[in-house]
Enzyme design. Structure first.
Site, mmCIF file in Angstrom:
data_model
loop_
_atom_site.group_PDB
_atom_site.id
_atom_site.type_symbol
_atom_site.label_atom_id
_atom_site.label_comp_id
_atom_site.label_asym_id
_atom_site.label_seq_id
_atom_site.Cartn_x
_atom_site.Cartn_y
_atom_site.Cartn_z
ATOM 1 N N HIS A 265 -32.830 -54.839 63.849
ATOM 2 C CA HIS A 265 -31.978 -55.950 63.792
ATOM 3 C C HIS A 265 -31.996 -56.543 65.307
ATOM 4 O O HIS A 265 -31.313 -56.330 66.184
ATOM 5 C CB HIS A 265 -30.635 -55.563 63.577
ATOM 6 C CG HIS A 265 -29.753 -56.687 63.320
ATOM 7 N ND1 HIS A 265 -28.769 -56.647 62.369
ATOM 8 C CD2 HIS A 265 -29.553 -58.053 63.924
ATOM 9 C CE1 HIS A 265 -27.908 -57.821 62.468
ATOM 10 N NE2 HIS A 265 -28.493 -58.521 63.343
ATOM 11 N N ARG B 77 -35.104 -65.714 68.059
ATOM 12 C CA ARG B 77 -34.561 -67.330 68.428
ATOM 13 C C ARG B 77 -35.677 -68.285 68.152
ATOM 14 O O ARG B 77 -35.513 -69.377 68.321
ATOM 15 C CB ARG B 77 -33.799 -67.267 69.861
ATOM 16 C CG ARG B 77 -32.787 -66.474 70.193
ATOM 17 C CD ARG B 77 -31.606 -66.496 69.082
ATOM 18 N NE ARG B 77 -30.406 -66.011 69.661
ATOM 19 C CZ ARG B 77 -29.709 -65.657 68.635
ATOM 20 N NH1 ARG B 77 -29.474 -65.734 67.393
ATOM 21 N NH2 ARG B 77 -28.491 -65.238 69.235
ATOM 22 N N ASN C 19 -20.173 -60.477 66.726
ATOM 23 C CA ASN C 19 -19.581 -60.724 65.231
ATOM 24 C C ASN C 19 -20.560 -59.476 64.787
ATOM 25 O O ASN C 19 -21.819 -59.672 64.698
ATOM 26 C CB ASN C 19 -19.894 -61.852 64.594
ATOM 27 C CG ASN C 19 -19.121 -62.277 63.255
ATOM 28 O OD1 ASN C 19 -18.270 -61.391 63.077
ATOM 29 N ND2 ASN C 19 -19.643 -63.050 62.563
ATOM 30 N N ASP D 36 -28.757 -55.391 67.232
ATOM 31 C CA ASP D 36 -28.513 -56.699 66.995
ATOM 32 C C ASP D 36 -28.564 -57.522 68.482
ATOM 33 O O ASP D 36 -27.501 -58.480 68.829
ATOM 34 C CB ASP D 36 -26.722 -56.680 66.484
ATOM 35 C CG ASP D 36 -26.387 -58.365 65.787
ATOM 36 O OD1 ASP D 36 -27.256 -58.903 65.731
ATOM 37 O OD2 ASP D 36 -25.391 -58.282 65.698
ATOM 38 N N GLY E 251 -22.282 -62.928 70.095
ATOM 39 C CA GLY E 251 -23.520 -62.025 70.371
ATOM 40 C C GLY E 251 -23.722 -61.594 71.655
ATOM 41 O O GLY E 251 -23.147 -61.894 72.877
#
Ligand SMILES: NC(=O)N[C@@H](CC(=O)O)C(=O)O
Ligand SMILES: [Zn+2]
Ligand SMILES: [Zn+2]
Length: 424
Positions: free
Chosen positions: A59, A63, A277, A304, A323
């Site tokens: 994960h 971008r 999140n 993440d 993030g």
């Protein structure tokens, strides 16, 4: 001409306590043994160092395309290599979203040209991640996508999710879900609870996450699809995953270092690097995450890694994007707080960061064995450093761990027989 990694201690399934040599020829591990002749090969001295199967992160956000100012496949995979990761799976919330075969192929091409790690695209479940029209799952798989996710958002409609699972099952693709019912999460910016009330900030309740996980567990049972729950943050969600596993359902879960190590009461509201999140939750949730990680309810660590620009993160807590970056500090944080403290062994940690992700998602790597691809990470477990985002190779510097001390750092990473990071 290849490489001989000399006098290292191998970690992982094939642990050997004595110091051994690893011969790499071409892109494969050729031989593991004592006193391998290094004539004609490049010698990598691993005395006092450990050799791990390269870490696999299921994960990350690279971008590209669309948000190259936050990260690119090049900068993000460099960060991966610096963190000891040899494989990263990247999420589809790009611009345009990774919702068609051309973008999947673009990511793979960019990674082949500029990559420092294996990059595995995860494709969107719905067109534009809008939650309505399903993507062409067979075409995405054919192009090289390894899974499906609308990460960044949850798929709000149950009928869409059910249909996606039916097709995913047919094509043997995992559903990698960001669980968030937007009617419940609303415009919150941190966990709903005492800390949010004290700070006067709008909250996101954990039921927003749990409700969707419950729904998708039901749908995974009906369809038989592999459901993988992203960035689990709350006790309520863990109880649901435990229930699903107890029923023998193909449900797996990941946890991020920040949810294992940080809580909402620590948040500095003047520093949006704390905004993520799902949000950092309570101490009770954090303890539940730790327990579930240790007992295997949460199968793997995933960072993440979510880079954002300094300007974006300078915005007030309510407005900044969610993030945190994670690739370059995940192993040192996990080693420091889980292995050094005796909560788990080094082998167990490497299992959760390399071997198990490979098994769960049927990927290559995760094991050090002759014949396997030479995806290796050399670790200095004695090195202690203060986390300094300025030194990150990632474009993203956004982490609340800045200034913390951590022990156990990657010093060399090899992907497919090629050195992709070398800090020696
Ligand atoms: N985790 C985050 O806080 N942010 C992620 C999106 C996501 O993983 O849901 C991002 O893309 O920035
Ligand atoms: Zn997400
Ligand atoms: Zn994400």
């Amino acid at each position: 001409m290849g490489y001989v990694l000399k006098h290292g201690t191998i970690i992982g399934e094939n642990t050997r306590l004595e110091q051994v040599d690893v011969l790499v020829e071409g892109n494969r591990i050729k031989q593991i043994g004592i006193d391998i002749d290094s004539t004609g090969h490049t010698l990598i001295d691993c005395t006092n160092l450990f050799i791990s199967p390269g870490f696999i992160d299921m994960h990350v956000h690279l971008r590209e395309p669309g948000f190259e100012y936050k990260e690119t496949i090049e900068s993000g995979s460099k960060a991966a290599a610096a963190g000891g990761f040899t494989t990263v799976a990247c999420m589809p919330n790009t611009r345009p979203a990774t919702d068609n075969a051309d973008i999947v192929r673009f990511i793979i091409e960019q990674a082949n040209k500029h990559g420092y790690a294996r990059v595995l695209p995860i494709a969107a479940i719905t067109a534009g991640q809008k939650g309505e029209e399903l993507t062409d799952i067979p075409a995405l798989k054919e192009a090289g996508a390894v899974g499906l996710s609308d990460d960044g958002r949850g798929v709000q409609r149950a009928d869409r999710m059910k249909r996606a699972m039916e097709i995913a099952k047919q094509y043997d693709m995992p559903l990698i879900i960001h669980a968030e019912d937007e009617t419940l999460s609303g415009k919150g910016c941190m966990n709903a609870g005492e800390a949010a009330e004290r700070l006067g900030l709008p909250g996101i309740p954990d039921d927003a996450e749990a409700v969707m996980v419950a729904r998708d567990i039901v749908l995974a049972e009906v369809t038989g699809a592999h459901l993988h729950v992203c960035h689990v943050s709350a006790k309520s969600v863990i109880e649901l995953i435990r229930y699903a596993k107890g029923r023998g359902l193909p449900v797996t879960g990941e946890v991020a270092p920040h949810h294992l190590l940080l809580t909402d009461d620590q948040i500095d509201p003047d520093n949006s690097d704390w905004k993520v999140n799902p949000p950092l939750r309570t101490k009770r949730d954090r303890e539940a995450c730790i327990e579930a990680f240790l007992d295997g309810t949460l199968d793997i660590v995933a960072t993440d890694h979510a880079p954002h620009s300094v300007e974006e993160k300078q915005k007030p807590f309510t407005e900044a994007p969610f993030g945190m970056v994670g690739l370059e500090i995940a192993f040192p944080l996990m080693y420091t707080h889980f292995v050094k403290t005796g909560r788990m062994t080094l082998n167990e940690l490497v299992d959760r960061m390399a071997t198990r992700p490979a098994k769960l998602f049927k990927l290559q790597g995760g094991r050090i064995q002759p014949g396997e691809p030479a995806d290796l990470t050399v670790l200095d477990l004695h090195a202690t450093k203060v986390i300094d985002p300025a030194s990150f190779l990632s474009k993203g510097k956004n982490t609340p761990f800045a200034g913390q001390k951590a022990q156990g750092w990657p010093v060399l990473t090899m992907v497919d027989g090629v050195v992709s990071f070398d800090a020696r």
